[in-house]
Design a protein around this motif. Structure first.
Motif, PDB file in Angstrom:
ATOM      1  N   ALA A  35       2.759  19.915   0.093  1.00  0.00           N
ATOM      2  CA  ALA A  35       1.622  20.496   0.820  1.00  0.00           C
ATOM      3  C   ALA A  35       0.515  19.457   0.856  1.00  0.00           C
ATOM      4  CB  ALA A  35       1.127  21.761   0.122  1.00  0.00           C
ATOM      5  N   PHE A  36      -0.410  19.647   1.778  1.00  0.00           N
ATOM      6  CA  PHE A  36      -1.584  18.762   1.802  1.00  0.00           C
ATOM      7  C   PHE A  36      -2.736  19.496   2.459  1.00  0.00           C
ATOM      8  CE2 PHE A  36       0.851  17.904   5.660  1.00  0.00           C
ATOM      9  CZ  PHE A  36      -0.111  17.913   6.656  1.00  0.00           C
ATOM     10  N   TYR A  79       0.863  -1.190   0.000  1.00  0.00           N
ATOM     11  CA  TYR A  79       0.000   0.000   0.000  1.00  0.00           C
ATOM     12  C   TYR A  79       0.896   1.234   0.000  1.00  0.00           C
ATOM     13  CZ  TYR A  79      -3.694  -3.271   1.188  1.00  0.00           C
ATOM     14  OH  TYR A  79      -4.567  -4.319   1.169  1.00  0.00           O
ATOM     15  N   PRO A  80       0.649   2.157  -0.929  1.00  0.00           N
ATOM     16  CA  PRO A  80       1.563   3.301  -1.049  1.00  0.00           C
ATOM     17  C   PRO A  80       1.327   4.383  -0.005  1.00  0.00           C
ATOM     18  CG  PRO A  80      -0.148   3.424  -2.726  1.00  0.00           C
ATOM     19  CD  PRO A  80      -0.382   2.145  -1.977  1.00  0.00           C
ATOM     20  N   PHE A  81       2.317   5.209   0.162  1.00  0.00           N
ATOM     21  CA  PHE A  81       2.220   6.414   0.991  1.00  0.00           C
ATOM     22  C   PHE A  81       1.013   7.242   0.542  1.00  0.00           C
ATOM     23  CE2 PHE A  81       3.161  10.938   1.481  1.00  0.00           C
ATOM     24  CZ  PHE A  81       3.541  11.012   2.807  1.00  0.00           C
ATOM     25  N   GLY A  82       0.250   7.691   1.506  1.00  0.00           N
ATOM     26  CA  GLY A  82      -0.871   8.576   1.189  1.00  0.00           C
ATOM     27  C   GLY A  82      -2.165   7.852   0.877  1.00  0.00           C
ATOM     28  N   TYR A  83      -2.112   6.498   0.925  1.00  0.00           N
ATOM     29  CA  TYR A  83      -3.264   5.700   0.495  1.00  0.00           C
ATOM     30  C   TYR A  83      -4.293   5.510   1.614  1.00  0.00           C
ATOM     31  CZ  TYR A  83      -5.734   1.347  -0.763  1.00  0.00           C
ATOM     32  OH  TYR A  83      -6.683   0.398  -1.012  1.00  0.00           O
ATOM     33  N   GLY A  84      -5.549   5.471   1.255  1.00  0.00           N
ATOM     34  CA  GLY A  84      -6.617   5.139   2.187  1.00  0.00           C
ATOM     35  C   GLY A  84      -7.956   5.239   1.478  1.00  0.00           C
ATOM     36  N   LEU A  85      -8.833   4.274   1.735  1.00  0.00           N
ATOM     37  CA  LEU A  85     -10.149   4.269   1.078  1.00  0.00           C
ATOM     38  C   LEU A  85     -11.200   4.972   1.927  1.00  0.00           C
ATOM     39  CD1 LEU A  85     -10.205   0.510  -0.030  1.00  0.00           C
ATOM     40  CD2 LEU A  85      -9.675   2.502  -1.462  1.00  0.00           C
ATOM     41  N   GLU A 120     -11.931  14.096   2.336  1.00  0.00           N
ATOM     42  CA  GLU A 120     -10.830  13.588   1.520  1.00  0.00           C
ATOM     43  C   GLU A 120      -9.537  14.329   1.849  1.00  0.00           C
ATOM     44  OE1 GLU A 120     -10.126  11.142  -0.271  1.00  0.00           O
ATOM     45  OE2 GLU A 120      -9.192  11.623  -2.206  1.00  0.00           O
ATOM     46  N   ALA A 121      -8.476  13.555   2.091  1.00  0.00           N
ATOM     47  CA  ALA A 121      -7.135  14.134   2.288  1.00  0.00           C
ATOM     48  C   ALA A 121      -6.458  14.234   0.932  1.00  0.00           C
ATOM     49  CB  ALA A 121      -6.314  13.278   3.227  1.00  0.00           C
ATOM     50  N   VAL A 122      -6.062  15.432   0.579  1.00  0.00           N
ATOM     51  CA  VAL A 122      -5.516  15.709  -0.752  1.00  0.00           C
ATOM     52  C   VAL A 122      -4.033  16.062  -0.628  1.00  0.00           C
ATOM     53  CG1 VAL A 122      -5.665  17.302  -2.716  1.00  0.00           C
ATOM     54  CG2 VAL A 122      -7.758  16.507  -1.571  1.00  0.00           C
ATOM     55  N   GLN A 123      -3.240  15.492  -1.502  1.00  0.00           N
ATOM     56  CA  GLN A 123      -1.786  15.643  -1.393  1.00  0.00           C
ATOM     57  C   GLN A 123      -1.200  16.335  -2.621  1.00  0.00           C
ATOM     58  OE1 GLN A 123      -0.953  11.396  -0.707  1.00  0.00           O
ATOM     59  NE2 GLN A 123      -2.970  11.458   0.293  1.00  0.00           N
ATOM     60  N   ILE A 156      -1.421  16.634  -8.058  1.00  0.00           N
ATOM     61  CA  ILE A 156      -2.375  16.569  -6.953  1.00  0.00           C
ATOM     62  C   ILE A 156      -2.957  15.168  -6.917  1.00  0.00           C
ATOM     63  CG2 ILE A 156      -4.435  17.624  -5.966  1.00  0.00           C
ATOM     64  CD1 ILE A 156      -3.708  20.135  -7.605  1.00  0.00           C
ATOM     65  N   GLY A 157      -2.793  14.507  -5.774  1.00  0.00           N
ATOM     66  CA  GLY A 157      -3.169  13.100  -5.738  1.00  0.00           C
ATOM     67  C   GLY A 157      -3.916  12.673  -4.499  1.00  0.00           C
ATOM     68  N   ALA A 158      -4.527  11.480  -4.646  1.00  0.00           N
ATOM     69  CA  ALA A 158      -5.184  10.839  -3.509  1.00  0.00           C
ATOM     70  C   ALA A 158      -4.183   9.969  -2.765  1.00  0.00           C
ATOM     71  CB  ALA A 158      -6.362  10.002  -3.996  1.00  0.00           C
ATOM     72  N   SER A 159      -3.059   9.665  -3.413  1.00  0.00           N
ATOM     73  CA  SER A 159      -1.910   9.027  -2.769  1.00  0.00           C
ATOM     74  C   SER A 159      -0.734   9.290  -3.697  1.00  0.00           C
ATOM     75  CB  SER A 159      -2.115   7.520  -2.603  1.00  0.00           C
ATOM     76  OG  SER A 159      -1.806   6.835  -3.809  1.00  0.00           O
ATOM     77  N   VAL A 160       0.460   8.860  -3.288  1.00  0.00           N
ATOM     78  CA  VAL A 160       1.622   9.101  -4.155  1.00  0.00           C
ATOM     79  C   VAL A 160       1.485   8.315  -5.454  1.00  0.00           C
ATOM     80  CG1 VAL A 160       3.113   7.276  -3.207  1.00  0.00           C
ATOM     81  CG2 VAL A 160       4.150   9.350  -4.123  1.00  0.00           C
TER      82      VAL A 160
END
Ligand code: BGC
Length: 771
Positions: free
Chosen positions: A689-690, A626-632, A667-670, A734-738
Motif C-alpha cells: 500500500a502507499f 538509487y532505490p525504489f521509492g526514493y526521492g528527496l 511526502e509519499a509513504v510506502q 513503513i518507509g520513505a523508500s524500500v
C-alpha cells in the motif's frame, strides 16, 4: 425496395434492447462488428485505418451498422493524451491535444488523486475530439530498464502500476469516455514483440505481470482491455482463452470487451480461435477477418454462441460511448486549463535524487545560468511511437527559466539554438525512411550532442551564476534501449558533467544535472560530480516551466522513483534474458529495426521469476544507485506512531507524518510487508500500500491512513493454483523508500486460500532464481 423495408423494420439500438437488435443482425453484420473498421492497415495520415476519415490520426474504429442504429466508435492513442493529427486538409482549425506527463512521471507522484485528475482531463479531450476510447493506460511491468516503452508504463511494482492505472481509468470513465488497459499481458519488451514467447512461471505471472491488470480491473472496470502481440507460455495472448476468459473474466470479473493490439491475421493463430478465446474485437480490422468469422460459423468450426457472446459485449460497450449518446463534440477542449494540470502533475512527479548543501532551490543570487546539453533547448515532453501526442507546444528549459525570471547566458544559448536548427536539418537529411519511428509525427527526436570547447566551458563558469546540464534520452515503441548508447551516458556526456562540475566548482558555483528521460539511466559513475540531480522524466508540454518551478522552489519536489536505479543495467537479473544483451541467444544485431521485419521465433525466459526490480535488490542485498521509492524534498519528514489493525477483511495501516523541516511539502509513504515463514520462498518485503500526505506546513503532522485487503498479503501457490495467505505475524514496514524503513508495526493474520482457475501452465523448463 427490399433493403428499405428491412431498414424500416429493423430495431434501432438502445441500452435496453440489445437482445432484440442481436436477433435482427445478420451473421455478416455480427462478424463485421467483431472486426475494426479499417480497410487499409497502413493508410497514410493515421496510424491505421478508416478512422482517418472521421477523426484523422485516430488509431482505429469499430464498424458502424447504420441500419440498426449502431454508430462507429473511435479509438485513439494514448496514453499520454489524445493522439490525433493536429491539422486537417482544407481546414484552418487545429486539433492539438494536451501532452500530459508520461506514465513514469504520473506514477512517480504516488498520488492516485492526481492520476484521476489527469484521467478526467484526458477523458474530456477524448470526447471533445469526437473519440470514444483512449488506448491507455499502458501498464506493463518495468521488468528491465531497457524496455523501449517503459516510459508509457508505471513501475517495476504491480501495486503502484495497478493503483495508478485504476485511478486514471476512473477519471477517464467518469467523463463518459472509455479506456483500454494495455498490453495484456507480459509485454515487457519491444524486440520481437509480435512473435516473442514470454515464458514465465504461473506464480510470477499472477504476482507480478498480471497483478496490476487485476487491480485495475477489480477497482475500475475499464471498458476495454487490449491484448498484447506476444505469446505467453507458447500461446499468443490474443488467442489465449486462459488470459482472456479464465483469468480476466472468471477470476477477476471483467465485464468489458477485449480488443487486439493493432495487427491483422496472425501467423499460426486462426481468427476463429481469437473469437472463441474471448477477443471481442480485432483491431484495426481486415475484411479477411470478417470473412473468416462468417465461414467459421458456417462450417461449424466457430460456435454461434461464442460469436453472440462477443457481439453482446460489443453492443454493451457501444451503448456507453459518446458516439452512441450523440455527444456534441466541440473540438475545443480547454487546453489552457489542461496545461496547468500537466504542470501541477509534472511538478509532483519530478524526483530530486541529490541536493548537496541545499544547492536547490536556487537562491535569488542565481540570476543567470549556463544551460548545457541539447535537450535543454529541445526538451523532450514525451516518448515516441503510438504513445506520442501532437502537443500545441513544448516549453523548453530556456523559456521555463526565463518565465521564472532567470536568464540564460546569451552566447551559449545562441550557439545551442543554431546548432539545434542544424541538427534538425541534418537528422532529416540522414533519416532512414524505413524507420517509421524516426518520423517527426511519431514524437520528438533526440539529436546528437554539440561539442563544447574547454574555452567555452571556462567562459561560462566565469560568467554564469550556476550551470544546468540536461541529459536527454528518447525511447519508444518498436525498439528496446541499448545499454551503451542509451542506458549509459556517452563519454562526451560524462566528460561534460565532470568538466562543468570542476570548472564551476572552482568558481564556487553550483552545478545541476537534469535527466530528461522516460526511463532509467546510469548514474553511479558520475553522480558524485554535480551538486544536485533531478529526474524530470518526460513531463509533458509544460516541461520547462515545471523544471523552473522545482529549481526555484516554487514547487517542492515530492516525486519518488517507481523503479530501481541500479549501478549497472546488468545488475538486474532479467538483463541476462533481455533481448540483444546475450548475442548468442538472440542473434540479431540491429535492435533499431522494427521487430515486424525480423523473421523467426524467439523467446524470453523469465528466469529471475518473482525477483523483479527491488524484490531482487532488496532480497539479495545488492547495492543500487538509487532505490525504489526514493526521492528527496526541500524539507524533511519524521514518521511516528505506526499502527496496523484488521477488521473483517480490511487491514488499516496508519502513521503520523510530521514535516520536520523549514518549508511546506508533501511526502509519499510506502507500506512494505514481510511475511512470516511459510511454504513458499518470498521476497524480503513487498509493497502492499502507499499514500501521500497533503501539503504539510513546517511542524504540521498528518495521520496518513492506508488500506489493503487480507487477500493482498497472499502469494500464488502453483501447486494449489490458489492465492495463499499463510497464518502468522506480518511486519508492516513503513518507509520513505524500500531502503529507508522508518517504523514497523506487526499484525497477526489468519490464513486464507483463494482458489483460481488453473491457467498459463509453463511449457518450457525455466531455471528459476531462488535465494
Ligand atoms: C501499439 C498500441 C497502440 C496501437 C494503436 C500498437 O502498435 O502497441 O499501444 O495503441 O498500436 O496505435
Amino acid at each position: 425496395m427490399e433493403m428499405n423495408l428491412l431498414a424500416q423494420n429493423a430495431p434501432q439500438l438502445r441500452a435496453d434492447n440489445i437482445s432484440e437488435v442481436m436477433k435482427a443482425m445478420t451473421l455478416e453484420e455480427k462478424a463485421q462488428l467483431l472486426v475494426g473498421g479499417a480497410n487499409n492497415f497502413f493508410s497514410e495520415g493515421a496510424t491505421v485505418g478508416r478512422a482517418a476519415e472521421s477523426v484523422p490520426g485516430a488509431a482505429g474504429t469499430t464498424a458502424a451498422i447504420p441500419r440498426l442504429g449502431i454508430p462507429e466508435t473511435i479509438l485513439t492513442d494514448g496514453p499520454a493524451g489524445v493522439r490525433i493529427n493536429p491539422t486537417r486538409e482544407n481546414d484552418s482549425r487545429t486539433y492539438y491535444a494536451t501532452g500530459f506527463p508520461i506514465g513514469t512521471a504520473i506514477a512517480a507522484t504516488w498520488n492516485t488523486g492526481l492520476a484521476e485528475e489527469i484521467g478526467h482531463a484526458i477523458g474530456n479531450e477524448v470526447k471533445e475530439y469526437h473519440c470514444d476510447v483512449i488506448l491507455g493506460p499502458g501498464m506493463n511491468l518495468h521488468r528491465n530498464p531497457l524496455c523501449g516503452r517503459n516510459f508509457e508504463y508505471y513501475s517495476e511494482d504491480p501495486v503502484v502500476t495497478g493503483k495508478i492505472a485504476a485511478a486514471y481509468v476512473r477519471g477517464v470513465q467518469a467523463e463518459g469516455a472509455g479506456t483500454s488497459i494495455k498490453h495484456y499481458a507480459v509485454n515487457s519488451q519491444e524486440t520481437q514483440r509480435t512473435s516473442v514467447d514470454e515464458r514465465v512461471s504461473q506464480r510470477a505471472a499472477r504476482e507480478l505481470y498480471l497483478k496490476g491488470f487485476e487491480i485495475a480491473v477489480r477497482e475500475s472496470q475499464p471498458w476495454t482491455v487490449m491484448s498484447s502481440y506476444n505469446r505467453v507460455n507458447g500461446e499468443y495472448a490474443q488467442g489465449s482463452h486462459d488470459l482472456l476468459t479464465k483469468i480476466l473474466r472468471d477470476d477477476w470479473g471483467f465485464q468489458g470487451i477485449v480488443m487486439t493490439d493493432w495487427i491483422g491475421i496472425r501467423d499460426g493463430l486462426p481468427v476463429i480461435r481469437e473469437v472463441a478465446a474471448g477477443n471481442d474485437l480485432m483491431e484495426p480490422g481486415q475484411p479477411q477477418q470478417v470473412k473468416a468469422i462468417v465461414e467459421g460459423v458456417q462450417n461449424g468450426s466457430l460456435s454461434m454462441e461464442d460469436v453472440d457472446r462477443n457481439v453482446r459485449r460489443m453492443l454493451e460497450y457501444i451503448v456507453k460511448t459518446p458516439a452512441f449518446k450523440k455527444y456534441n463534440a466541440t473540438n475545443a477542449p480547454d487546453l489552457r486549463q489542461h496545461a496547468e494540470l500537466t504542470r501541477k502533475v509534472a511538478n509532483e512527479g519530478i524526483v530530486l535524487l541529490k541536493n548537496s548543501n541545499g544547492t536547490l532551490p536556487f537562491g535569488t543570487n542565481v540570476k543567470t545560468v549556463s544551460l548545457f546539453g541539447i535537450s535543454s533547448y529541445h526538451f523532450l515532453s514525451g516518448g515516441t511511437g503510438s504513445g506520442c501526442v501532437h502537443t500545441p507546444y513544448v516549453v523548453d528549459m530556456v523559456t521555463g527559466l526565463n518565465n521564472a525570471g532567470i536568464q540564460t547566458t546569451e552566447e551559449l544559448t545562441n550557439v545551442y539554438r543554431k546548432y539545434l536548427e542544424f541538427a534538425r536539418l541534418k537528422f532529416e537529411a540522414d533519416r532512414d525512411p524505413s524507420k517509421w519511428f524516426q518520423r517527426e509525427e511519431f514524437g520528438q527526436q533526440k539529436y546528437p550532442e554539440m561539442e563544447v570547447s574547454e574555452r567555452c566551458y571556462r567562459k561560462e563558469a566565469a560568467n554564469a551564476d550556476a550551470a544546468i546540464i540536461t541529459i536527454g534520452r528518447q525511447a519508444g515503441e518498436g525498439i528496446d534501449r541499448d545499454v551503451n548508447t542509451e542506458f549509459n551516458l556517452s563519454d562526451f556526456e560524462r566528460d561534460m558533467i565532470i568538466k562543468v562540475s570542476n570548472l564551476f566548482h572552482q568558481e564556487g558555483k553550483p552545478v545541476v544535472v537534469v535527466i530528461n528521460s522516460g526511463s532509467v539511466v546510469e548514474t553511479a559513475s558520475w553522480k558524485s560530480y554535480p551538486d544536485a540531480i533531478i529526474v524530470a522524466w518526460q513531463p509533458g508540454e509544460e516541461g520547462g516551466n515545471s523544471m523552473a518551478d522545482i529549481l526555484t522552489g516554487k514547487a517542492n519536489p515530492s516525486g519518488k522513483l517507481t523503479m530501481t536505479w541500479p549501478m549497472a543495467a546488468s545488475d538486474h537479473p532479467s538483463t541476462r534474458n533481455f533481448p540483444d544483451y546475450d548475442q548468442d541467444m538472440y542473434q540479431f544485431t540491429d535492435r533499431a529495426v522494427s521487430n515486424r521485419q525480423i523473421p523467426g521465433f524467439h523467446f524470453t525466459n523469465h528466469e529471475e521469476d518473482i525477483y523483479v526490480g527491488y524484490r531482487y535488490f532488496d532480497s539479495f542485498n545488492k547495492d543500487v544507485s538509487y532505490p525504489f521509492g526514493y526521492g528527496l524534498s526541500y524539507t524533511t519528514f519524521e514518521y511516528d506512531k505506526p499502527a496496523v489493525s484488521i477488521k473483517g477483511e480490511e487491514i488499516t495501516v496508519s502513521v503520523n507524518v510530521r514535516n520536520s523541516g523549514k518549508v511546506a511539502g508533501k511526502e509519499a509513504v510506502q507500506v512494505y510487508v514481510s511475511a512470516p515463514q511459510g511454504s513458499l520462498e518470498k521476497p524480503e518485503k513487498e509493497l502492499k500500500a502507499f499514500g501521500k500526505t497533503r501539503t504539510l506546513q513546517p511542524g504540521e503532522t498528518e495521520t496518513l491512513t492506508m488500506r489493503l485487503q487480507r487477500r493482498d498479503l497472499a502469494s500464488y501457490d502453483e501447486s494449489q493454483t490458489a492465492w495463499v495467505v499463510d497464518e502468522g505475524t506480518y511486519s508492516f514496514k513503513i518507509g520513505a523508500s524500500v531502503a529507508d524503513i522508518r517504523c514497523t508495526a506487526t499484525l497477526k493474520v489468519a490464513g486464507m486460500t483463494e482458489k483460481t482457475t488453473n491457467a498459463l501452465a509453463t511449457k518450457a523448463k525455466l531455471n528459476l532464481l531462488r535465494k
